[in-house]
Write a protein that holds these residues in place. Structure first.
Motif, PDB file in Angstrom:
ATOM      1  N   ARG A  82       1.111  -1.017  -0.151  1.00 47.60           N
ATOM      2  CA  ARG A  82       0.044  -0.003  -0.100  1.00 47.60           C
ATOM      3  C   ARG A  82       1.345   1.548   0.115  1.00 47.60           C
ATOM      4  O   ARG A  82       0.481   2.103  -0.457  1.00 47.60           O
ATOM      5  CB  ARG A  82      -0.868   0.296   1.386  1.00 47.60           C
ATOM      6  CG  ARG A  82      -1.796  -1.230   1.070  1.00 47.60           C
ATOM      7  CD  ARG A  82      -2.928  -1.291   2.397  1.00 47.60           C
ATOM      8  NE  ARG A  82      -2.169  -0.963   3.956  1.00 47.60           N
ATOM      9  CZ  ARG A  82      -2.091  -1.282   4.815  1.00 47.60           C
ATOM     10  NH1 ARG A  82      -3.552  -0.848   4.695  1.00 47.60           N
ATOM     11  NH2 ARG A  82      -1.721  -1.147   5.496  1.00 47.60           N
ATOM     12  N   GLY A  83       2.287   1.296   0.652  1.00 50.08           N
ATOM     13  CA  GLY A  83       3.221   2.598   0.278  1.00 50.08           C
ATOM     14  C   GLY A  83       3.381   2.602  -0.863  1.00 50.08           C
ATOM     15  O   GLY A  83       4.258   3.870  -1.112  1.00 50.08           O
ATOM     16  N   VAL A  84       3.045   1.604  -1.219  1.00 55.57           N
ATOM     17  CA  VAL A  84       4.235   1.855  -3.042  1.00 55.57           C
ATOM     18  C   VAL A  84       3.563   1.350  -3.932  1.00 55.57           C
ATOM     19  O   VAL A  84       3.005   2.056  -4.670  1.00 55.57           O
ATOM     20  CB  VAL A  84       5.246   1.697  -3.300  1.00 55.57           C
ATOM     21  CG1 VAL A  84       6.175   1.424  -2.484  1.00 55.57           C
ATOM     22  CG2 VAL A  84       5.091  -0.076  -3.059  1.00 55.57           C
ATOM     23  N   SER A  85       1.422   2.076  -3.791  1.00 58.19           N
ATOM     24  CA  SER A  85       0.739   1.254  -4.966  1.00 58.19           C
ATOM     25  C   SER A  85       1.215   3.052  -5.299  1.00 58.19           C
ATOM     26  O   SER A  85       0.405   2.677  -7.020  1.00 58.19           O
ATOM     27  CB  SER A  85      -0.862   1.749  -4.024  1.00 58.19           C
ATOM     28  OG  SER A  85      -1.086   3.045  -3.140  1.00 58.19           O
ATOM     29  N   SER A  86       1.056   4.062  -5.500  1.00 63.21           N
ATOM     30  CA  SER A  86       0.733   5.369  -6.560  1.00 63.21           C
ATOM     31  C   SER A  86       2.771   5.073  -7.007  1.00 63.21           C
ATOM     32  O   SER A  86       3.552   5.190  -6.663  1.00 63.21           O
ATOM     33  CB  SER A  86       0.349   6.674  -5.533  1.00 63.21           C
ATOM     34  OG  SER A  86       1.794   7.403  -5.734  1.00 63.21           O
ATOM     35  N   ASP A  87       2.304   6.097  -8.318  1.00 64.41           N
ATOM     36  CA  ASP A  87       3.790   6.023  -9.051  1.00 64.41           C
ATOM     37  C   ASP A  87       4.461   7.113  -7.881  1.00 64.41           C
ATOM     38  O   ASP A  87       5.614   6.943  -8.448  1.00 64.41           O
ATOM     39  CB  ASP A  87       3.750   6.539 -10.643  1.00 64.41           C
ATOM     40  CG  ASP A  87       3.143   5.305 -11.300  1.00 64.41           C
ATOM     41  OD1 ASP A  87       3.489   4.652 -11.068  1.00 64.41           O
ATOM     42  OD2 ASP A  87       2.621   5.937 -12.239  1.00 64.41           O
ATOM     43  N   SER A  88       3.846   8.054  -7.373  1.00 64.66           N
ATOM     44  CA  SER A  88       4.625   9.144  -7.073  1.00 64.66           C
ATOM     45  C   SER A  88       5.183   8.637  -5.575  1.00 64.66           C
ATOM     46  O   SER A  88       6.250   9.213  -5.463  1.00 64.66           O
ATOM     47  CB  SER A  88       3.490  10.584  -6.712  1.00 64.66           C
ATOM     48  OG  SER A  88       2.770   9.923  -5.457  1.00 64.66           O
ATOM     49  N   GLU A  89       4.553   7.463  -4.690  1.00 63.32           N
ATOM     50  CA  GLU A  89       5.370   7.319  -3.365  1.00 63.32           C
ATOM     51  C   GLU A  89       6.308   6.756  -3.995  1.00 63.32           C
ATOM     52  O   GLU A  89       7.524   5.907  -3.117  1.00 63.32           O
ATOM     53  CB  GLU A  89       3.861   6.335  -3.017  1.00 63.32           C
ATOM     54  CG  GLU A  89       2.783   6.900  -2.665  1.00 63.32           C
ATOM     55  CD  GLU A  89       1.608   6.371  -1.642  1.00 63.32           C
ATOM     56  OE1 GLU A  89       1.067   6.298  -1.041  1.00 63.32           O
ATOM     57  OE2 GLU A  89       1.595   5.017  -2.554  1.00 63.32           O
ATOM     58  N   LEU A  90       5.874   5.516  -5.445  1.00 67.17           N
ATOM     59  CA  LEU A  90       7.233   4.293  -5.200  1.00 67.17           C
ATOM     60  C   LEU A  90       8.131   5.682  -6.506  1.00 67.17           C
ATOM     61  O   LEU A  90       9.434   5.024  -5.060  1.00 67.17           O
ATOM     62  CB  LEU A  90       6.994   3.916  -6.577  1.00 67.17           C
ATOM     63  CG  LEU A  90       7.821   2.600  -6.670  1.00 67.17           C
ATOM     64  CD1 LEU A  90       8.505   1.849  -6.238  1.00 67.17           C
ATOM     65  CD2 LEU A  90       6.993   1.913  -8.031  1.00 67.17           C
ATOM     66  N   ARG A  91       7.865   6.366  -6.362  1.00 68.39           N
ATOM     67  CA  ARG A  91       9.442   7.330  -7.167  1.00 68.39           C
ATOM     68  C   ARG A  91      10.159   7.834  -5.987  1.00 68.39           C
ATOM     69  O   ARG A  91      11.531   7.969  -6.355  1.00 68.39           O
ATOM     70  CB  ARG A  91       9.015   8.050  -7.940  1.00 68.39           C
ATOM     71  CG  ARG A  91       9.161   9.105  -8.279  1.00 68.39           C
ATOM     72  CD  ARG A  91       9.099   9.979 -10.291  1.00 68.39           C
ATOM     73  NE  ARG A  91       8.692   9.349 -10.879  1.00 68.39           N
ATOM     74  CZ  ARG A  91       7.550   9.096 -11.169  1.00 68.39           C
ATOM     75  NH1 ARG A  91       6.472   9.481 -10.502  1.00 68.39           N
ATOM     76  NH2 ARG A  91       6.031   8.410 -12.016  1.00 68.39           N
ATOM     77  N   ALA A  92       9.048   8.005  -4.933  1.00 65.39           N
ATOM     78  CA  ALA A  92       9.440   8.311  -3.616  1.00 65.39           C
ATOM     79  C   ALA A  92      11.262   7.510  -3.138  1.00 65.39           C
ATOM     80  O   ALA A  92      11.922   8.167  -3.136  1.00 65.39           O
ATOM     81  CB  ALA A  92       8.836   9.887  -2.664  1.00 65.39           C
TER      82      ALA A  92
END
Length: 133
Positions: free
Chosen positions: A85-95
């Motif tokens: 759930r902590g990497v579900s969005s592209d912006s979270e994963l990119r960070a």
């Protein structure tokens, strides 16, 4: 979609973000990516294991769905486990990927280790009476 499918999709998303050659290697029950021979991160059905370094660890632990990574029951310094759930969005994963690149990108390249060959069993001695001359 199975957990394994999710891990493979996450691996493809990471490859797209990194934008430079990373070597995949099966490790830690998942697929680990190496940058210049140094571990960058690992994807598995548990999520993302990010190598952020000891200096960034406290900041990383304040992020949602992030916990200290345990290896053999002990905390692994500089490694953070991020739930899917902590990497579900592209912006979270990119960070997260950027945080790993900031740390691992500064490490000196590692030379690949020589593969250890399995020791060969000695050939059984042929009795003198059976030797062909």
């Amino acid at each position: 979609m199975s957990a394994n499918d999710s891990a493979m999709i996450l691996a493809e998303r990471i490859r797209a973000i990194v934008g430079q050659p990373i070597l995949p290697k099966p490790m830690f029950g998942g697929l680990t990516f190496l940058l210049n021979g140094n571990m960058l991160c690992c994807v598995s059905n548990k999520g993302l294991m990010a190598r952020v370094g000891a200096a960034a660890e406290s900041d990383a632990l304040t992020r949602p769905f992030a916990t200290r990574c345990l290896g053999a029951g002990r905390p692994m310094a500089g490694f953070i486990l991020v739930e899917p759930r902590g990497v579900s969005s592209d912006s979270e994963l990119r960070a997260w990927v950027q945080m790993t690149l900031d740390y691992v990108g500064k490490l000196p390249p590692k030379e690949p280790k020589a593969r250890k060959s399995k020791p060969r069993a000695p050939k059984p001695a042929v009795p003198q009476s059976r030797r062909v001359l």
